[in-house]
Design an enzyme around this catalytic site. Structure first.
Site, mmCIF file in Angstrom:
data_model
loop_
_atom_site.group_PDB
_atom_site.id
_atom_site.type_symbol
_atom_site.label_atom_id
_atom_site.label_comp_id
_atom_site.label_asym_id
_atom_site.label_seq_id
_atom_site.Cartn_x
_atom_site.Cartn_y
_atom_site.Cartn_z
ATOM 1 N N LYS A 104 -11.054 0.610 -15.331
ATOM 2 C CA LYS A 104 -11.574 -0.728 -15.036
ATOM 3 C C LYS A 104 -11.877 -1.501 -16.323
ATOM 4 O O LYS A 104 -11.688 -2.731 -16.371
ATOM 5 C CB LYS A 104 -12.822 -0.625 -14.158
ATOM 6 C CG LYS A 104 -12.530 -0.184 -12.731
ATOM 7 C CD LYS A 104 -11.497 -1.079 -12.035
ATOM 8 C CE LYS A 104 -11.423 -0.838 -10.549
ATOM 9 N NZ LYS A 104 -10.377 -1.672 -9.898
ATOM 10 N N SER A 114 -14.467 -3.829 -12.287
ATOM 11 C CA SER A 114 -15.722 -3.286 -11.780
ATOM 12 C C SER A 114 -16.801 -3.338 -12.844
ATOM 13 O O SER A 114 -16.537 -3.222 -14.045
ATOM 14 C CB SER A 114 -15.514 -1.829 -11.346
ATOM 15 O OG SER A 114 -16.745 -1.213 -11.018
ATOM 16 N N ASP A 145 0.838 -1.196 0.000
ATOM 17 C CA ASP A 145 0.000 0.000 0.000
ATOM 18 C C ASP A 145 0.871 1.244 0.000
ATOM 19 O O ASP A 145 2.032 1.214 0.433
ATOM 20 C CB ASP A 145 -0.924 0.015 1.226
ATOM 21 C CG ASP A 145 -2.174 0.839 1.005
ATOM 22 O OD1 ASP A 145 -3.208 0.251 0.630
ATOM 23 O OD2 ASP A 145 -2.112 2.072 1.176
ATOM 24 N N VAL A 201 1.928 1.821 -6.484
ATOM 25 C CA VAL A 201 1.801 0.920 -7.630
ATOM 26 C C VAL A 201 1.919 1.643 -8.960
ATOM 27 O O VAL A 201 2.082 1.001 -10.003
ATOM 28 C CB VAL A 201 0.484 0.114 -7.584
ATOM 29 C CG1 VAL A 201 0.422 -0.764 -6.351
ATOM 30 C CG2 VAL A 201 -0.740 1.025 -7.692
ATOM 31 N N TYR A 211 -12.400 6.365 -13.876
ATOM 32 C CA TYR A 211 -12.481 5.058 -13.201
ATOM 33 C C TYR A 211 -13.015 3.992 -14.156
ATOM 34 O O TYR A 211 -12.484 2.876 -14.221
ATOM 35 C CB TYR A 211 -13.376 5.203 -11.979
ATOM 36 C CG TYR A 211 -13.615 3.942 -11.189
ATOM 37 C CD1 TYR A 211 -12.667 3.478 -10.274
ATOM 38 C CD2 TYR A 211 -14.806 3.230 -11.321
ATOM 39 C CE1 TYR A 211 -12.896 2.333 -9.524
ATOM 40 C CE2 TYR A 211 -15.043 2.091 -10.574
ATOM 41 C CZ TYR A 211 -14.091 1.645 -9.680
ATOM 42 O OH TYR A 211 -14.319 0.506 -8.946
#
Length: 245
Positions: free
Chosen positions: A158, A141, A41, A63, A154
């Site tokens: 995804k 998602s 994280d 990341v 987003y």
């Protein structure tokens, strides 16, 4: 018939976005199943505290940084001699209608979601090939398929993860590596940020009438990460209470 024991003894498992939510529950699950579990994280203090609570190991990394990811993978392999399972779960939100999105809103969300998925998978491929074994489970998602107001960045990220999953599955299958994804619908911090009235409206649209608990995502991920699922690759498994029906 195979016995689905979900015994990961001797396996090394890396979960990104591991400080909370689905990532934290996955770390707890894999540690309990005998794996050496690493939680990765960006929030160093939180991931160290989270890992200590669930019996995992903590790695501080962004990341979206190839340097951070390459260093984290090198540390895992140095510690354990291998890397068997990776779960690309890290994500952020920068929600705005598209005409209000800044370049940074767009690029940062893609860099964490899609970019993080790519970077960690790429870094692990040499080790998977050497072992003749690897499991990659990505978190996508429903929004990536259907879109959602205020989430152009987003949804794009995804949807990109779905395309990446299917392409990587084709490229890595000959090395004994499977690449799959789940599409979760869980009560995480992202959902908790939705106003109560809107959250109730969204829950009512789910056939099961509720959001899942983050821990309910674990069995699906564990199955896709297991030896028993070795002939399953390139799939996107909804774990969503039926919202995608």
């Amino acid at each position: 018939m195979a016995n689905l024991s979900f015994d990961f003894a001797g396996r090394t498992v890396v979960v990104t976005g591991g400080a909370r939510g689905i990532g934290l529950e996955l770390g707890r699950f894999f540690a309990d199943a005998g794996a050496i579990a690493y939680l990765v994280d960006y929030d160093e203090a939180e991931v160290r505290a989270a890992a200590a609570r669930v019996g995992a190991r903590a790695l501080h990394a962004d990341v979206s940084s190839s340097y951070d990811i390459d260093s984290a993978v090198a540390q895992v392999v140095s510690d354990t001699g291998r890397i068997d399972v990776i779960i690309n779960n890290a994500g952020i939100l920068r929600d705005k209608v598209l005409w209000k999105l800044t370049d940074d809103d767009w690029e940062r969300v893609l860099a964490v979601h899609a970019g993080g998925t790519f970077r960690l998978t790429r870094a692990c491929v040499p080790h998977f090939r050497k072992q003749g074994f690897g499991r990659v489970v990505n978190v996508t998602s429903y929004t990536g398929l259907r879109g959602n107001t205020g989430q152009a960045n987003y949804a794009t990220a995804k949807a990109g993860i779905i395309g990446f999953t299917k392409t990587a599955a084709k490229e890595l299958a000959r090395f004994g590596v499977t690449v799959n994804a789940i599409s979760p619908n869980a009560e995480t911090r992202m959902v908790e940020s939705i106003p109560d009235a809107k959250r109730a409206e969204l829950a009512a649209a789910i056939p099961m009438q509720r959001f899942g608990d983050a821990s309910e995502m674990c069995s699906a991920v564990a199955f896709l990460a297991s030896e028993e699922a070795g002939y399953i690759t390139g799939v996107v498994l909804p774990v969503d209470g039926g919202i995608s029906i």
